[in-house]
Write a protein that holds these residues in place. Structure first.
Motif, PDB file in Angstrom:
ATOM      1  N   TYR A   1      13.677   2.616  -2.601  1.00  0.00           N
ATOM      2  CA  TYR A   1      13.291   2.101  -1.282  1.00  0.00           C
ATOM      3  C   TYR A   1      14.286   2.514  -0.198  1.00  0.00           C
ATOM      4  CZ  TYR A   1       9.833  -0.200  -4.018  1.00  0.00           C
ATOM      5  OH  TYR A   1       8.786  -0.402  -4.879  1.00  0.00           O
TER       6      TYR A   1
ATOM      7  N   GLY B   1       2.002   3.356  -0.217  1.00  0.00           N
ATOM      8  CA  GLY B   1       2.983   4.129  -0.976  1.00  0.00           C
ATOM      9  C   GLY B   1       4.260   4.382  -0.184  1.00  0.00           C
ATOM     10  N   LEU B   2       5.254   4.855  -0.900  1.00  0.00           N
ATOM     11  CA  LEU B   2       6.529   5.166  -0.235  1.00  0.00           C
ATOM     12  C   LEU B   2       6.464   6.558   0.358  1.00  0.00           C
ATOM     13  CD1 LEU B   2       9.079   3.757  -2.850  1.00  0.00           C
ATOM     14  CD2 LEU B   2       8.558   2.834  -0.580  1.00  0.00           C
TER      15      LEU B   2
ATOM     16  N   SER C   1       3.809  -0.120  -2.983  1.00  0.00           N
ATOM     17  CA  SER C   1       4.269   1.153  -3.548  1.00  0.00           C
ATOM     18  C   SER C   1       3.520   1.450  -4.845  1.00  0.00           C
ATOM     19  CB  SER C   1       5.784   1.161  -3.756  1.00  0.00           C
ATOM     20  OG  SER C   1       6.231  -0.035  -4.314  1.00  0.00           O
TER      21      SER C   1
END
Ligand SMILES: Cc1cc2nc3c(=O)[nH]c(=O)nc-3n(C[C@H](O)[C@H](O)[C@H](O)COP(=O)(O)OP(=O)(O)OC[C@H]3O[C@@H](n4cnc5c(N)ncnc54)[C@H](O)[C@@H]3O)c2cc1C
Length: 449
Positions: free
Chosen positions: A271, A420-421, A377
């Motif tokens: 993150y 999502g990241l 995520s």
């Protein structure tokens, strides 16, 4: 099956800030800051929240309200991250201005973002009311943005005008050079714009007060409990298995609320790649002599300026609190403090002989698009982070929206929602990159561009 780790690799004491000193002086001392013992057994919850700052606690609040079984875990004491060491400026804006949002995404989106920004302030007010956080001293005194050049003044006047005519928001008003000088006590500005829907708070009291309120409602908060590994449940069971030094945790859903401290352990480090962490430093003077106290910042607002490497200030506990971003320093390093003091004295020459009694720093999470990010995520993990240095109100709101997402709802997120990241491009080059950009900004500020 994951085995519990044997020790806690990262627990640190609450940073030595003015807020800690004020909390120690107040009736409850620091007791509220160490309210949760470490996890020392295996545990199952419906939702595990990682991080006991505003984001994580706001998420737990929303879950508890809906009767969801949840618990909060932090490697450190409650509020140890940015939430317990920030400047306590409660603001109703994003780093992207509303006119720019309109230009990039249209008027409807600008209106939705404007609503979210002001909702953040309402959430702070409601936490203060609901949990009886008088000691957090929330004051909706407004925030005055002070222009350092005529050009900057024209730009913020135009912005205030646009917000009034296009968004129907009359809470911003223009102040002349004389008014800003009289109010701040500094002759360093050519004018300003006051945002009335903003204010100040004692940040550590605020975060600890929310935590105390949640604990009283039965939400367990485990301090000194880093999540050191996250794995998916085995044998087709949905959910996650999280490893801590003292026990294994089973959760159907996980909320990651670790913001610019996500790299404390490898479990949450992914993150951190959403962010460019920027060091933000603060100094607080000794109590001001009575004459200065009566003359400087009499309205007890928060103040920011228009320089790119922005400084901001407020008066609290009879002291000047002065803060600013410092891309060059690391947490605790002296360099940023010296530069801050110099900047403070340049704006307030009367403070040249006043001693600095507190200095501390922390990391803010800047994002590539200058906006916070909230999303899933994967099917069992939700995140909220990236407040770009303005998270007191926004994290208090978005933590609750993260909880809603984790429960399968679709809260209004306008531009803040993300699937999502999306790691910052060239993340490994972020440190030199930040320095280059900061040096360029400092140059532009210095030449008044
Ligand atoms: C010096 C400074 C001044 C600021 N001034 C202002 C201001 O005046 N106004 C404003 O609006 N915003 C300000 N900000 C920004 C604001 O403080 C943040 O946006 C906000 O506090 C973010 O809250 P959070 O809960 O998301 O993260 P944090 O409060 O940083 O909490 C994250 C927590 O996660 C924990 N953690 C991390 N990894 C793990 C793990 N693997 N396991 C368990 N726990 C973990 C950490 O210990 C930490 O306690 C400032 C920030 C700083 C640093």
């Amino acid at each position: 099956m994951l085995a519990p780790a044997v020790h806690n690799p990262s627990q640190r004491p609450q940073p030595d800030s003015l807020w800690r000193a004020m909390a120690a002086r107040s009736a409850h001392k620091l007791a509220p800051v160490s309210m949760g013992a470490p996890l020392a057994r295996d545990l199952s919850v419906d939702v595990a929240v990682i991080g006991a700052g505003y984001s994580g606690l706001a998420a737990a609040y929303a879950l508890q309200k809906r009767g969801v079984d949840c618990a909060v875990f932090d490697a450190n004491p409650v509020g140890w991250g940015a939430s317990g060491r920030n400047g306590g400026v409660v603001s109703s804006k994003f780093r992207l201005s509303f006119p720019l949002i309109d230009k990039l995404h249209g008027l409807d989106t600008a209106k939705r973002m404007h609503r979210l920004a002001h909702e953040g302030v309402r959430v702070v007010e409601s936490f203060v009311d609901e949990f009886g956080l008088e000691r957090a001293h929330f004051e909706r005194t407004g925030s005055l943005r002070c222009a350092h050049t005529e050009r900057a003044f024209a730009a913020i006047r135009a912005e205030a005008d646009w917000v009034r005519t296009q968004l129907g928001d009359a809470s911003m008003s223009v102040q002349s050079r004389e008014e800003v000088t009289r109010e701040t006590g500094s002759a360093g500005f050519v004018g300003g714009v006051l945002s009335a829907d903003a204010g100040t708070i004692l940040p550590l009291e605020y975060v600890c007060g929310i935590a105390r309120g949640l604990t009283a409602r039965g939400v367990p908060i485990y301090e000194a409990t880093p999540i050191v590994e996250i794995a998916r449940s085995l044998r087709g069971a949905s959910g996650a298995v999280l490893r801590t030094p003292g026990g294994i945790l089973h959760a159907k859903q996980v909320i990651v609320a670790t913001n610019a401290y996500s790299d404390l352990t490898s479990a949450t480090a992914a993150y951190q790649r959403e962010l460019v962490p920027f060091r933000s430093a603060m100094i607080a003077t000794a109590r001001l002599p009575a004459e200065l106290d009566a003359r400087l910042m009499v309205q007890r607002r928060s103040y920011t300026e228009t320089r790119r490497m922005m400084k901001w200030f407020r008066k609290v506990d009879g002291r000047m609190l002065f803060g600013g971003r410092d891309a060059f320093g690391k947490e605790g390093q002296a360099t940023g403090f010296v530069a801050l003091r110099r900047a403070m004295v340049a704006l307030f020459p009367d403070l040249a002989d006043v001693q600095i009694e507190y200095k501390w720093s922390g990391y803010v999470g800047m994002t590539f698009n200058a906006l916070p990010h909230v999303g899933r995520s994967d099917d069992i993990t939700t995140f909220c982070l990236g407040y770009n240095g303005a998270g007191v109100a926004m994290a208090s709101l978005l933590g609750q929206h993260a909880a809603a997402l984790a429960l399968g709802d679709t809260p209004e997120l306008a531009l803040l929602g993300q699937q999502g990241l999306r790691p910052v491009p060239f993340h490994s080059l972020r440190a030199p990159g930040v320095r280059v950009v900061a040096a360029w900004y400092q140059f532009l500020d210095a030449v008044g561009a």
